[in-house]
Design a protein around this motif. Structure first.
Motif, PDB file in Angstrom:
ATOM      1  N   ARG A   1       0.820  -1.218   0.000  1.00  0.00           N
ATOM      2  CA  ARG A   1       0.000   0.000   0.000  1.00  0.00           C
ATOM      3  C   ARG A   1       0.848   1.260   0.000  1.00  0.00           C
ATOM      4  NH1 ARG A   1      -4.171  -2.018   4.746  1.00  0.00           N
ATOM      5  NH2 ARG A   1      -5.417  -3.437   3.451  1.00  0.00           N
ATOM      6  N   ASP A   2       2.057   1.177   0.520  1.00  0.00           N
ATOM      7  CA  ASP A   2       2.926   2.350   0.616  1.00  0.00           C
ATOM      8  C   ASP A   2       3.989   2.355  -0.477  1.00  0.00           C
ATOM      9  OD1 ASP A   2       3.513   4.751   1.818  1.00  0.00           O
ATOM     10  OD2 ASP A   2       5.012   3.905   3.169  1.00  0.00           O
ATOM     11  N   LEU A   3       3.734   1.634  -1.570  1.00  0.00           N
ATOM     12  CA  LEU A   3       4.743   1.482  -2.614  1.00  0.00           C
ATOM     13  C   LEU A   3       4.634   2.519  -3.718  1.00  0.00           C
ATOM     14  CD1 LEU A   3       7.020  -0.617  -2.803  1.00  0.00           C
ATOM     15  CD2 LEU A   3       5.622  -1.902  -4.421  1.00  0.00           C
ATOM     16  N   ASP A   4       3.562   3.298  -3.751  1.00  0.00           N
ATOM     17  CA  ASP A   4       3.369   4.257  -4.840  1.00  0.00           C
ATOM     18  C   ASP A   4       4.480   5.305  -4.875  1.00  0.00           C
ATOM     19  OD1 ASP A   4       1.141   2.759  -5.016  1.00  0.00           O
ATOM     20  OD2 ASP A   4      -0.297   4.385  -4.787  1.00  0.00           O
ATOM     21  N   ASP A   5       4.676   5.982  -3.753  1.00  0.00           N
ATOM     22  CA  ASP A   5       5.699   7.032  -3.701  1.00  0.00           C
ATOM     23  C   ASP A   5       7.101   6.453  -3.859  1.00  0.00           C
ATOM     24  OD1 ASP A   5       3.715   8.885  -3.359  1.00  0.00           O
ATOM     25  OD2 ASP A   5       3.855   8.898  -1.173  1.00  0.00           O
ATOM     26  N   ALA A   6       7.311   5.262  -3.323  1.00  0.00           N
ATOM     27  CA  ALA A   6       8.633   4.652  -3.422  1.00  0.00           C
ATOM     28  C   ALA A   6       9.005   4.393  -4.880  1.00  0.00           C
ATOM     29  CB  ALA A   6       8.670   3.349  -2.613  1.00  0.00           C
ATOM     30  N   LEU A   7       8.089   3.818  -5.650  1.00  0.00           N
ATOM     31  CA  LEU A   7       8.392   3.542  -7.053  1.00  0.00           C
ATOM     32  C   LEU A   7       8.576   4.825  -7.850  1.00  0.00           C
ATOM     33  CD1 LEU A   7       5.949   0.578  -7.762  1.00  0.00           C
ATOM     34  CD2 LEU A   7       8.429   0.475  -7.630  1.00  0.00           C
ATOM     35  N   SER A   8       7.750   5.828  -7.611  1.00  0.00           N
ATOM     36  CA  SER A   8       7.879   7.095  -8.342  1.00  0.00           C
ATOM     37  C   SER A   8       9.226   7.746  -8.067  1.00  0.00           C
ATOM     38  CB  SER A   8       6.734   8.042  -7.956  1.00  0.00           C
ATOM     39  OG  SER A   8       5.477   7.485  -8.283  1.00  0.00           O
ATOM     40  N   MET A   9       9.661   7.731  -6.801  1.00  0.00           N
ATOM     41  CA  MET A   9      10.942   8.338  -6.459  1.00  0.00           C
ATOM     42  C   MET A   9      12.110   7.552  -7.059  1.00  0.00           C
ATOM     43  SD  MET A   9      12.480  10.798  -4.818  1.00  0.00           S
ATOM     44  CE  MET A   9      11.397  11.431  -3.534  1.00  0.00           C
ATOM     45  N   LEU A  10      12.056   6.231  -6.997  1.00  0.00           N
ATOM     46  CA  LEU A  10      13.173   5.430  -7.504  1.00  0.00           C
ATOM     47  C   LEU A  10      13.252   5.472  -9.019  1.00  0.00           C
ATOM     48  CD1 LEU A  10      13.052   2.324  -5.142  1.00  0.00           C
ATOM     49  CD2 LEU A  10      14.429   4.384  -4.959  1.00  0.00           C
ATOM     50  N   PHE A  11      12.108   5.488  -9.714  1.00  0.00           N
ATOM     51  CA  PHE A  11      12.145   5.630 -11.168  1.00  0.00           C
ATOM     52  C   PHE A  11      12.677   7.005 -11.563  1.00  0.00           C
ATOM     53  CE2 PHE A  11       9.380   1.893 -11.526  1.00  0.00           C
ATOM     54  CZ  PHE A  11       9.897   1.306 -12.664  1.00  0.00           C
ATOM     55  N   LEU A  12      12.396   8.010 -10.759  1.00  0.00           N
ATOM     56  CA  LEU A  12      12.939   9.345 -11.046  1.00  0.00           C
ATOM     57  C   LEU A  12      14.458   9.347 -10.924  1.00  0.00           C
ATOM     58  CD1 LEU A  12      12.729  12.426 -11.457  1.00  0.00           C
ATOM     59  CD2 LEU A  12      12.340  12.626  -8.992  1.00  0.00           C
ATOM     60  N   PHE A  13      14.988   8.787  -9.845  1.00  0.00           N
ATOM     61  CA  PHE A  13      16.434   8.778  -9.649  1.00  0.00           C
ATOM     62  C   PHE A  13      17.119   7.843 -10.637  1.00  0.00           C
ATOM     63  CE2 PHE A  13      15.824  11.308  -6.024  1.00  0.00           C
ATOM     64  CZ  PHE A  13      17.059  11.722  -5.555  1.00  0.00           C
ATOM     65  N   ALA A  14      16.406   6.817 -11.118  1.00  0.00           N
ATOM     66  CA  ALA A  14      17.008   5.921 -12.097  1.00  0.00           C
ATOM     67  C   ALA A  14      17.241   6.606 -13.429  1.00  0.00           C
ATOM     68  CB  ALA A  14      16.123   4.690 -12.293  1.00  0.00           C
TER      69      ALA A  14
END
Length: 679
Positions: free
Chosen positions: A133-146
């Motif tokens: 449930r708390d994975l939305d922001d995590a994926l958006s941030m990591l794809f940005l830094f990638a």
């Protein structure tokens, strides 16, 4: 006996909140470490209801935290790590001050404490569903830094870690066919996947050159990235093991250097290793429950086989009609115009997962290869090729491969009259196989579509018509799959006539005519012969009039009627009904008199503008009646409910104005398009 008075600031709201300065002093750490600790533990500032009570009468801008949260941080093991880090940093500073660079490097390598966040992940997410449930922001941030370039604020090691974790997650989405929707927006590409019943939505930026400004605090973002990488590592491990895959998957550094990206990872089952075949999923061992579900889905006939091979058993039993009736998906239609919109049934997940399975795609150089490869493979396509310049891992790099069924291009269409390319001869003297040299030629039997076709197909859960997405064609509107038009709102999917209220189309048409006439007059090209004298013409709804009438009484009556109709300010609905009936009776009397005297009766058809005015007048009358009925109902409500209804009506009126503006724009565009096609 009087009770003892309480000291101010020792109970109530003043005790429940603590300022940031007092919190930092209580924890005995620096402000950057305090921010970092709060991000790791999920503790955020709080806004008290009454700041004066909390700050003892002070009105200065202050950041407050819950006292219990700060008390909870006193027992955090990371505090000891931060203090050890501070002491080692002092030793390194003294060594550098003495010019002992070797000692400083040795201290940093051997004594610098390493911060691990494993226990914090377990504390904040007791169950795996909580982590999803708390994975939305995590994926958006990591794809940005990638997708960011390395700099002094963003080390290359962090970018490589983000790329590895995000591609591992994409591989799981492809393997499990968990991707459901996607949308192309200005910010980037939105994806939504359903994993274990949880909808996860994340944003991936476009592959443009990123220019990081100097007003970005990368320390705060880096702290979030440090926490999110740990979280996604735990989630990836759990997801891979749930489907019987080894984590982490094998990584081919050479393929990654050549731009392989997804192809640089090789998946394998827990009990077996890959045997060197091209298909990394060939020897994957799935757990028994997942394998049983996959077997049931594999036993189901494919859609193409159903179309080509008739159902012999059903035909023998005489159930052809029943089979044909159950091929499509039923839709629920509302029983009344004002009824609720019922949710429509969707296609099964197995059909959606194999949407692109029968096809072989080729991606042109100008198309976004990364996103298209991910979406196509997530929906069943195992054969995706592209030009070798785009990177490693393509099914084929030969654009002339006859196995290719669909080619995705994003270039202008073929120029009319473009010369055909010269076809070279082979050694035997015959013509060689044609080679694609876009935009001069196309391969026969191949479907050429624009990239939006892929996104619209997965959002609609069906294959869209490819001719609507042909190269150079005007594409349909690309709408967000998560926004559903409510009742009364503008819906781009519906035709304009289906959502216009009564009388609005006529109003738009009259407004357009007025605009055209105004423009016409300004240019000075108005045809005076086309102006018709309407003094003796009939009014709206009359339809006939007597030609060559010499009676002054009739002219006076007609002028009085015109004046009466022009002055409609104090006329009620009942009076308007009577006037219309009286106008009809007078018209009938004129017809009888014309027949008695033998005069010619001229039939005058009302103009389009008069017809629109009649429809608008009828719609306005109906609208006034509804408003009066609503006002009478308001009088029966209490004052509180009346105010609530007023706020609701304000929102509805604002929505109606916005919808009308959009419908008006669409009407103008459709009218201009129809005029252009008529030329």
């Amino acid at each position: 006996m009087a009770g003892r008075s309480k000291k101010k600031g020792t109970s109530g709201a003043a005790k429940n909140y603590i300022t940031r300065t007092r919190a930092v002093k209580k924890l005995q750490i620096s402000l950057p470490d305090f921010r970092r600790l709060c991000i790791f533990k999920g503790i955020y500032p709080r806004e008290p209801r009454n700041k004066k009570k909390v700050s003892k009468g002070s009105t200065a801008a202050t950041t407050f935290y819950y006292t219990k949260d700060i008390q909870y941080l006193l027992h955090e093991p990371l505090l000891a790590k931060f203090r050890d880090h501070k002491s080692v940093a002092k030793k390194i500073g003294r060594a550098l001050g003495r010019g002992e660079a070797g000692d400083a490097a040795r201290l940093e390598k051997n004594l610098m404490p390493k911060v691990k966040l494993d226990h914090i992940i377990k504390e904040r997410y007791p169950t795996f569903v909580d982590a999803l449930r708390d994975l939305d922001d995590a994926l958006s941030m990591l794809f940005l830094f990638a997708n960011l370039p390395s700099s002094e604020h963003i080390p290359a090691k962090t970018i490589a870690l983000c790329q590895r974790l995000t591609r591992e997650f994409e591989h799981y989405v492809i393997t499990s066919h968990a991707l459901r929707k996607s949308f192309l927006s200005i910010k980037g590409i939105y994806y939504q996947a359903t994993i274990q019943g949880q909808d996860i939505l994340w944003l991936v930026p476009y592959r443009f050159v990123q220019r990081t400004g100097g007003d970005i605090d990368f320390r705060i973002m880096g702290t979030f990235v440090e926490f999110y990488t740990t979280l996604l590592g735990f989630v990836n491990y759990r997801l891979y093991t749930s489907v019987g895959l080894v984590y982490p998957p094998k990584f081919n550094a050479k393929s990654d250097e050549q731009g392989g990206e997804l192809a640089a990872f090789q998946l394998e089952g827990k009990a077996n290793a890959t045997n060197g075949t091209n298909d990394p999923m060939e020897d994957v061992e799935i757990n028994p429950e997942a394998q049983a579900i996959a077997d049931r889905l594999a036993a189901m006939p494919d859609a193409e086989e159903d179309d080509e091979v008739p159902n012999v058993t059903a035909a023998a039993m005489g159930d052809d009609d029943e089979e044909e009736a159950t091929e499509g998906i039923d839709t629920f239609e509302p029983t009344a115009p004002d009824a609720d919109v019922l949710p429509q049934p969707q296609a099964s997940s197995a059909q959606i997962a194999s949407l692109f399975a029968p096809f072989t795609f080729y991606l042109s150089r100008e198309t976004p290869r990364t996103s298209l490869e991910f979406i196509l493979k997530a929906f069943g396509c195992k054969r995706v090729g592209w030009d070798g310049i785009l990177g490693d891992g393509a099914f084929t790099t030969n654009e002339s491969d006859p196995a290719i069924t669909h080619q995705i291009i994003d270039r202008p269409p073929l120029a009319n009259g473009a010369p055909a390319p010269d076809v070279p001869e082979n050694e035997n003297g015959g013509a060689a196989a044609p080679r694609v040299q876009w935009p001069h030629s196309t391969m026969p039997g191949r479907t050429y579509v624009q990239p939006q076709w892929v996104w619209d197909c997965i959002n609609q859960s069906k294959l869209m018509r490819p001719d609507l997405y042909a190269p150079g064609a005007e594409l349909p509107p690309h709408l967000s799959p998560w926004v559903n038009a409510k009742k009364g709102e503008y819906d781009p999917n519906l035709p304009l006539e289906a959502q216009q209220p009564e009388g609005e189309a006529e109003a738009f048409e009259d407004d357009g005519d007025d605009d055209e006439e105004a423009t016409f007059d300004v240019d000075g090209d108005e045809d005076m012969d086309a102006i018709i004298d309407r003094e003796g013409s009939v009014e709206v709804g009359e339809g006939m009039d007597v030609a060559d009438s010499d009676s002054e009484d009739d002219s006076d009556d007609s002028e009085s009627e015109v004046a009466a109709e022009e002055f409609d300010g104090f006329e009620s609905d009942a009076e308007s009904d009577i006037s219309e009936g009286e106008a009809g009776r007078i018209q009938h009397q004129r017809e009888l008199e014309a027949e008695a005297t033998g005069k010619k009766v001229e039939v005058v058809k009302p103009t389009r503008k008069e017809q629109n005015a009649a429809v608008r007048k009828k719609a306005d009358k109906k609208r006034r009646q509804e408003e009066e009925e609503r006002e009478r109902q308001k009088m029966m409500l209490s004052n509180k409910k009346r105010k609530l209804l007023k706020r609701i009506e304000y929102g509805e009126n604002k929505r109606d104005v916005e919808s009308e503006t959009l419908r008006r724009k669409r009407a103008k565009l459709e009218k201009a398009k129809a005029a252009a096609e008529a030329l």
